[in-house]
Design a protein around this motif. Structure first.
Motif, PDB file in Angstrom:
ATOM      1  N   GLN A  31       0.808  -1.215   0.000  1.00 59.98           N
ATOM      2  CA  GLN A  31       0.000   0.000   0.000  1.00 59.98           C
ATOM      3  C   GLN A  31       0.844   1.269   0.000  1.00 59.98           C
ATOM      4  OE1 GLN A  31      -2.670  -0.304   3.346  1.00 59.98           O
ATOM      5  NE2 GLN A  31      -3.656  -2.144   2.578  1.00 59.98           N
ATOM      6  N   GLY A  32       2.160   1.129   0.244  1.00 59.71           N
ATOM      7  CA  GLY A  32       3.010   2.302   0.254  1.00 59.71           C
ATOM      8  C   GLY A  32       2.734   3.223   1.425  1.00 59.71           C
ATOM      9  N   VAL A  33       2.288   2.670   2.574  1.00 61.30           N
ATOM     10  CA  VAL A  33       1.945   3.470   3.742  1.00 61.30           C
ATOM     11  C   VAL A  33       2.951   3.209   4.848  1.00 61.30           C
ATOM     12  CG1 VAL A  33       0.193   3.924   5.489  1.00 61.30           C
ATOM     13  CG2 VAL A  33      -0.501   3.402   3.141  1.00 61.30           C
ATOM     14  N   LEU A  34       3.505   4.259   5.410  1.00 60.94           N
ATOM     15  CA  LEU A  34       4.462   4.137   6.495  1.00 60.94           C
ATOM     16  C   LEU A  34       3.749   3.669   7.765  1.00 60.94           C
ATOM     17  CD1 LEU A  34       7.434   4.606   7.265  1.00 60.94           C
ATOM     18  CD2 LEU A  34       6.767   6.881   8.050  1.00 60.94           C
ATOM     19  N   ILE A  35       4.229   2.582   8.382  1.00 61.48           N
ATOM     20  CA  ILE A  35       3.630   2.041   9.600  1.00 61.48           C
ATOM     21  C   ILE A  35       4.604   2.245  10.749  1.00 61.48           C
ATOM     22  CG2 ILE A  35       2.704  -0.015  10.724  1.00 61.48           C
ATOM     23  CD1 ILE A  35       1.973  -1.096   7.995  1.00 61.48           C
ATOM     24  N   SER A  36       4.204   2.988  11.747  1.00 58.97           N
ATOM     25  CA  SER A  36       5.070   3.292  12.885  1.00 58.97           C
ATOM     26  C   SER A  36       5.050   2.140  13.884  1.00 58.97           C
ATOM     27  CB  SER A  36       4.587   4.569  13.577  1.00 58.97           C
ATOM     28  OG  SER A  36       3.308   4.344  14.170  1.00 58.97           O
ATOM     29  N   PRO A  37       6.065   2.055  14.757  1.00 55.07           N
ATOM     30  CA  PRO A  37       6.038   1.041  15.818  1.00 55.07           C
ATOM     31  C   PRO A  37       4.793   1.148  16.691  1.00 55.07           C
ATOM     32  CG  PRO A  37       8.215   2.017  15.643  1.00 55.07           C
ATOM     33  CD  PRO A  37       7.313   2.826  14.757  1.00 55.07           C
ATOM     34  N   GLU A  38       4.330   2.394  16.926  1.00 50.78           N
ATOM     35  CA  GLU A  38       3.137   2.589  17.752  1.00 50.78           C
ATOM     36  C   GLU A  38       1.897   2.010  17.078  1.00 50.78           C
ATOM     37  OE1 GLU A  38       6.336   5.119  18.806  1.00 50.78           O
ATOM     38  OE2 GLU A  38       5.240   5.092  16.905  1.00 50.78           O
ATOM     39  N   GLN A  39       1.809   2.143  15.765  1.00 46.77           N
ATOM     40  CA  GLN A  39       0.673   1.574  15.044  1.00 46.77           C
ATOM     41  C   GLN A  39       0.755   0.050  15.035  1.00 46.77           C
ATOM     42  OE1 GLN A  39       0.039   3.255  11.146  1.00 46.77           O
ATOM     43  NE2 GLN A  39      -1.500   1.745  10.573  1.00 46.77           N
ATOM     44  N   LYS A  40       1.942  -0.479  14.875  1.00 46.41           N
ATOM     45  CA  LYS A  40       2.130  -1.932  14.920  1.00 46.41           C
ATOM     46  C   LYS A  40       1.879  -2.495  16.307  1.00 46.41           C
ATOM     47  CE  LYS A  40       5.672  -2.354  11.296  1.00 46.41           C
ATOM     48  NZ  LYS A  40       7.081  -2.759  11.042  1.00 46.41           N
ATOM     49  N   GLY A  41       2.099  -1.669  17.331  1.00 43.05           N
ATOM     50  CA  GLY A  41       2.011  -2.156  18.699  1.00 43.05           C
ATOM     51  C   GLY A  41       3.252  -2.895  19.137  1.00 43.05           C
ATOM     52  N   GLU A  42       4.384  -2.590  18.517  1.00 45.99           N
ATOM     53  CA  GLU A  42       5.668  -3.199  18.873  1.00 45.99           C
ATOM     54  C   GLU A  42       6.586  -2.080  19.368  1.00 45.99           C
ATOM     55  OE1 GLU A  42       6.955  -5.206  15.372  1.00 45.99           O
ATOM     56  OE2 GLU A  42       5.357  -6.713  15.461  1.00 45.99           O
ATOM     57  N   ILE A  43       6.704  -1.974  20.696  1.00 47.67           N
ATOM     58  CA  ILE A  43       7.283  -0.790  21.317  1.00 47.67           C
ATOM     59  C   ILE A  43       8.669  -1.089  21.888  1.00 47.67           C
ATOM     60  CG2 ILE A  43       6.883   1.072  22.942  1.00 47.67           C
ATOM     61  CD1 ILE A  43       4.671   0.680  20.763  1.00 47.67           C
ATOM     62  N   PRO A  44       9.732  -0.561  21.277  1.00 49.51           N
ATOM     63  CA  PRO A  44      11.063  -0.732  21.860  1.00 49.51           C
ATOM     64  C   PRO A  44      11.246   0.193  23.061  1.00 49.51           C
ATOM     65  CG  PRO A  44      11.190   0.590  19.858  1.00 49.51           C
ATOM     66  CD  PRO A  44       9.762   0.158  19.987  1.00 49.51           C
ATOM     67  N   GLY A  61      -5.047  -0.838  23.008  1.00 52.74           N
ATOM     68  CA  GLY A  61      -5.089  -2.194  22.470  1.00 52.74           C
ATOM     69  C   GLY A  61      -3.858  -2.977  22.889  1.00 52.74           C
ATOM     70  N   TRP A  62      -3.606  -4.074  22.199  1.00 49.99           N
ATOM     71  CA  TRP A  62      -2.456  -4.920  22.520  1.00 49.99           C
ATOM     72  C   TRP A  62      -1.165  -4.233  22.111  1.00 49.99           C
ATOM     73  CZ3 TRP A  62      -3.003  -8.690  25.810  1.00 49.99           C
ATOM     74  CH2 TRP A  62      -4.228  -9.345  25.911  1.00 49.99           C
ATOM     75  N   ASN A  63      -0.194  -4.243  23.019  1.00 52.55           N
ATOM     76  CA  ASN A  63       1.123  -3.672  22.776  1.00 52.55           C
ATOM     77  C   ASN A  63       2.193  -4.621  23.298  1.00 52.55           C
ATOM     78  OD1 ASN A  63       1.202  -0.521  21.926  1.00 52.55           O
ATOM     79  ND2 ASN A  63      -0.657  -0.932  23.109  1.00 52.55           N
ATOM     80  N   THR A  64       3.199  -4.878  22.472  1.00 49.58           N
ATOM     81  CA  THR A  64       4.340  -5.686  22.895  1.00 49.58           C
ATOM     82  C   THR A  64       5.503  -4.755  23.221  1.00 49.58           C
ATOM     83  OG1 THR A  64       3.707  -7.608  21.577  1.00 49.58           O
ATOM     84  CG2 THR A  64       6.016  -7.437  22.212  1.00 49.58           C
ATOM     85  N   PHE A  65       5.980  -4.832  24.458  1.00 57.46           N
ATOM     86  CA  PHE A  65       7.122  -4.025  24.890  1.00 57.46           C
ATOM     87  C   PHE A  65       8.385  -4.873  24.805  1.00 57.46           C
ATOM     88  CE2 PHE A  65       3.488  -1.920  26.653  1.00 57.46           C
ATOM     89  CZ  PHE A  65       3.797  -0.569  26.536  1.00 57.46           C
ATOM     90  N   ILE A  66       9.344  -4.399  24.010  1.00 53.28           N
ATOM     91  CA  ILE A  66      10.622  -5.080  23.842  1.00 53.28           C
ATOM     92  C   ILE A  66      11.640  -4.258  24.630  1.00 53.28           C
ATOM     93  CG2 ILE A  66      12.302  -5.937  22.181  1.00 53.28           C
ATOM     94  CD1 ILE A  66       9.608  -5.372  20.240  1.00 53.28           C
ATOM     95  N   THR A 180      -3.597   6.761  23.554  1.00 58.41           N
ATOM     96  CA  THR A 180      -4.683   7.418  22.828  1.00 58.41           C
ATOM     97  C   THR A 180      -5.828   6.448  22.519  1.00 58.41           C
ATOM     98  OG1 THR A 180      -3.788   6.938  20.626  1.00 58.41           O
ATOM     99  CG2 THR A 180      -2.956   8.906  21.763  1.00 58.41           C
ATOM    100  N   ASP A 181      -6.905   7.013  21.951  1.00 62.91           N
ATOM    101  CA  ASP A 181      -8.060   6.201  21.547  1.00 62.91           C
ATOM    102  C   ASP A 181      -7.775   5.375  20.295  1.00 62.91           C
ATOM    103  OD1 ASP A 181      -9.700   7.100  23.620  1.00 62.91           O
ATOM    104  OD2 ASP A 181     -10.312   8.871  22.498  1.00 62.91           O
ATOM    105  N   ASP A 182      -6.812   5.810  19.477  1.00 64.68           N
ATOM    106  CA  ASP A 182      -6.428   5.021  18.303  1.00 64.68           C
ATOM    107  C   ASP A 182      -5.891   3.672  18.759  1.00 64.68           C
ATOM    108  OD1 ASP A 182      -7.082   7.098  16.594  1.00 64.68           O
ATOM    109  OD2 ASP A 182      -5.077   7.968  16.709  1.00 64.68           O
ATOM    110  N   THR A 183      -6.169   2.634  17.992  1.00 70.80           N
ATOM    111  CA  THR A 183      -5.758   1.289  18.398  1.00 70.80           C
ATOM    112  C   THR A 183      -4.615   0.757  17.537  1.00 70.80           C
ATOM    113  OG1 THR A 183      -7.467   0.307  16.985  1.00 70.80           O
ATOM    114  CG2 THR A 183      -8.041   0.710  19.285  1.00 70.80           C
ATOM    115  N   THR A 184      -3.873  -0.172  18.091  1.00 71.48           N
ATOM    116  CA  THR A 184      -2.781  -0.805  17.364  1.00 71.48           C
ATOM    117  C   THR A 184      -3.328  -1.859  16.400  1.00 71.48           C
ATOM    118  OG1 THR A 184      -2.440  -2.644  18.898  1.00 71.48           O
ATOM    119  CG2 THR A 184      -1.362  -0.564  19.439  1.00 71.48           C
ATOM    120  N   GLU A 185      -2.444  -2.332  15.544  1.00 72.72           N
ATOM    121  CA  GLU A 185      -2.800  -3.417  14.627  1.00 72.72           C
ATOM    122  C   GLU A 185      -2.447  -4.785  15.208  1.00 72.72           C
ATOM    123  OE1 GLU A 185      -0.890  -2.615  10.940  1.00 72.72           O
ATOM    124  OE2 GLU A 185      -2.106  -0.830  10.500  1.00 72.72           O
TER     125      GLU A 185
END
Length: 316
Positions: A31-44, A61-66, A180-185
């Protein structure tokens, strides 16, 4: 023909460059869309000394903290959901001083006045909800935990103690995060092992433990407040032959002058886990179980007497 070959080579080069750029930037190639770690829910999260280096704003939503611990101290991260209207400035002004005073008195052997000092905590402190995080993690190790976050204002903290008994929170390990109210993927993980924890039955494994990479689902059947003013959690620790489990049990009680105090007891490597959650909630943590001796243990006083300690061995 020569012209056609040149055009084809240029097109191939352009495509390869685009693919490399997409991979580097975390871009969805379809799709050519930039996906941030916050949107992915993968948080370093990185600690180099006494800090949390991570994003100030996360999605619900679900978030993985690395969590990568590059420091020389044992740390963890715990996410506290704060009551409306309270911020990290309230913590610094109203919460840290009673804890600092109380621990100073504990180090001096004055438990009676220490309890009085902790009694100076503000009433709103009891409204904080613990929403999980990693278990204790040794220096030069990385922990990976997945938790569900609701929108709100959080404080990320580590209250392990320095060699002199002072809290890590008082030395910078206190970070405000807005969810925020926005959710992760990110979707809820699929566990390989399920573990229940409660104040009555302690730590109960629902599956056999085997070597290799595991995703451990941690069900908080209930939660209670123990004599150290906190609830139970789950920490995974690898230990060497001859290491004293009694020293570990004592160290896991922060109210003991030596508890949660640097240096950690010898012969133990902390590999993460799932920090405090409320009754009925669940979290996940990932581990790679290599051959050796291990223990699940809660950061509570006398964990063995509360059934909040369970040893196991992974064979070759």
């Amino acid at each position: 023909m020569r012209y056609l070959i040149i055009v084809l080579l240029a097109a191939i080069t352009l495509t390869n460059c685009k693919e490399k750029k997409t991979e580097k930037e975390g871009m969805d190639s379809d799709q050519g869309v930039l996906i941030s770690p916050e949107q992915k829910g993968e948080i370093p999260v990185l600690t180099q000394s006494m800090e949390f280096i991570t994003s100030d704003t996360l999605r619900s939503g679900w978030n993985t903290f690395i969590y990568e611990n590059r420091s020389t101290e044992v740390h963890f991260l715990l996410l506290d959901l704060y009551p409306a209207g309270k911020t990290v400035e309230n913590t610094k002004a109203e919460v840290l001083p009673p804890f600092d005073e109380g621990m100073k008195l504990i180090m001096e052997g004055d438990m009676e006045n220490a309890v009085t000092a902790f009694g100076k905590l503000p009433a709103w402190f009891q409204e904080i909800k613990f929403k999980g995080g990693t278990g204790l993690i040794s220096p030069r190790h990385t922990a990976k935990s997945t938790i569900y976050l609701v929108p709100g204002r959080y404080i990320m903290e580590c209250y392990v103690k320095m060699f002199n008994g002072e809290w890590h929170t008082s030395h910078g390990m206190l970070k405000e995060i807005i969810v925020t109210d926005d959710t992760t993927e990110l979707e809820e993980p699929q566990p390989t092992i399920t573990l229940d924890i409660s104040s009555t039955d302690g730590i109960v494994l629902r599956d056999s433990l085997t070597g290799g990479k595991q995703i451990i689902r941690t069900n908080y059947v209930d939660q209670t407040v123990y004599e150290h003013f906190l609830g139970h959690d789950v920490n995974l620790v690898r230990y060497e032959n001859g290491a004293s489990l009694d020293s570990l049990i004592q160290w896991m009680n922060w109210m003991d002058p030596r508890g949660l105090r640097s240096p950690a007891p010898e012969g133990f490597t902390f590999l993460g886990g799932m920090n405090n959650l409320s009754a009925g909630e669940k979290g996940y943590f990932e581990v790679d179980l290599t051959p050796g001796n291990y223990v699940f243990i809660s950061e509570v006083p006398e964990a063995d007497k509360k059934r909040l300690l369970r040893t196991f061995t992974i064979s070759n």
